[in-house]
Design a protein around this motif. Sequence first.
Motif, PDB file in Angstrom:
ATOM      1  N   PHE A   1       5.414   4.836   1.835  1.00 54.68           N
ATOM      2  CA  PHE A   1       5.248   6.093   1.858  1.00 54.68           C
ATOM      3  C   PHE A   1       5.801   6.917   0.880  1.00 54.68           C
ATOM      4  O   PHE A   1       7.028   6.846   0.757  1.00 54.68           O
ATOM      5  CB  PHE A   1       5.296   6.952   3.370  1.00 54.68           C
TER       6      PHE A   1
ATOM      7  N   ASN B   1      10.132   3.204   3.766  1.00 53.83           N
ATOM      8  CA  ASN B   1       8.989   2.140   4.629  1.00 53.83           C
ATOM      9  C   ASN B   1       8.366   2.687   5.747  1.00 53.83           C
ATOM     10  O   ASN B   1       8.600   3.959   6.190  1.00 53.83           O
ATOM     11  CB  ASN B   1       9.819   0.805   4.571  1.00 53.83           C
ATOM     12  N   SER B   2       7.527   1.810   6.512  1.00 50.98           N
ATOM     13  CA  SER B   2       6.976   2.332   7.660  1.00 50.98           C
ATOM     14  C   SER B   2       7.820   3.094   8.696  1.00 50.98           C
ATOM     15  O   SER B   2       7.314   3.656   9.639  1.00 50.98           O
ATOM     16  CB  SER B   2       6.094   1.422   8.075  1.00 50.98           C
TER      17      SER B   2
ATOM     18  N   TYR C   1       0.988  -1.191  -0.160  1.00 52.50           N
ATOM     19  CA  TYR C   1       0.077   0.124   0.055  1.00 52.50           C
ATOM     20  C   TYR C   1       0.616   1.081   0.000  1.00 52.50           C
ATOM     21  O   TYR C   1       1.703   1.451   0.796  1.00 52.50           O
ATOM     22  CB  TYR C   1      -0.837  -0.037   1.178  1.00 52.50           C
TER      23      TYR C   1
ATOM     24  N   LYS D   1      -3.222   0.864  -3.857  1.00 50.74           N
ATOM     25  CA  LYS D   1      -2.846  -0.961  -3.729  1.00 50.74           C
ATOM     26  C   LYS D   1      -2.134  -1.055  -4.738  1.00 50.74           C
ATOM     27  O   LYS D   1      -2.382  -0.775  -6.046  1.00 50.74           O
ATOM     28  CB  LYS D   1      -4.079  -1.517  -3.581  1.00 50.74           C
TER      29      LYS D   1
ATOM     30  N   THR E   1      -3.931   6.995  -1.224  1.00 44.84           N
ATOM     31  CA  THR E   1      -3.314   5.681  -1.033  1.00 44.84           C
ATOM     32  C   THR E   1      -3.849   4.750  -2.386  1.00 44.84           C
ATOM     33  O   THR E   1      -4.647   4.873  -3.068  1.00 44.84           O
ATOM     34  CB  THR E   1      -4.138   4.971   0.290  1.00 44.84           C
TER      35      THR E   1
ATOM     36  N   HIS F   1       1.159   5.229   0.187  1.00 44.11           N
ATOM     37  CA  HIS F   1       0.553   6.347   0.883  1.00 44.11           C
ATOM     38  C   HIS F   1       1.058   7.731   0.441  1.00 44.11           C
ATOM     39  O   HIS F   1       2.225   7.710   0.475  1.00 44.11           O
ATOM     40  CB  HIS F   1       0.191   6.150   2.261  1.00 44.11           C
TER      41      HIS F   1
ATOM     42  N   ASP G   1       3.071  -1.231   4.269  1.00 44.02           N
ATOM     43  CA  ASP G   1       2.886   0.269   4.005  1.00 44.02           C
ATOM     44  C   ASP G   1       4.057   0.887   3.620  1.00 44.02           C
ATOM     45  O   ASP G   1       5.082   0.919   3.984  1.00 44.02           O
ATOM     46  CB  ASP G   1       2.248   1.010   5.225  1.00 44.02           C
TER      47      ASP G   1
END
Length: 131
Positions: free
Chosen positions: A111, A88-89, A37, A50, A48, A39, A109
């Motif tokens: 970013f 990355n997250s 995902y 997919k 966002t 974002h 997720d």
Amino acid sequence: RGPPLWVDCRSRSLLVRPDNHGQVSERMTLTADTTLYLHYEESSPEFTMKCTVGGEALGAAAVLERFAHAYSKQTGSPLAPGGLHLRNSRGAAIACGALLPCGLSNGADLFVSVEGPPTADAAPQAAAPAP
């Protein structure tokens, strides 16, 4: 250890990681899709997307181009793909030359951040002299 290399062997897709001597030390056959995902939360409108990575790898730069196109189509606001970057997250940068999923788990997720002008038409405005 060097970066992983992607090898497409017609019937199988392998992620290959050479050791320090150029010999293959790890192989991973991609058998299941990985859903990521992406974002964009730096400014409005937030967005966002997919992204499903199947039997063949997707380059991060190609994913960012898809993201910019989808963002522009959905929001009506352009994003210049050349100025986009992935993190990355945990905030670690993912190189534009990386092949996704590059070890990311299903459902991870990512970013999208903008370096430089946030939109495709902002660069000419920034270059204009101040009154």
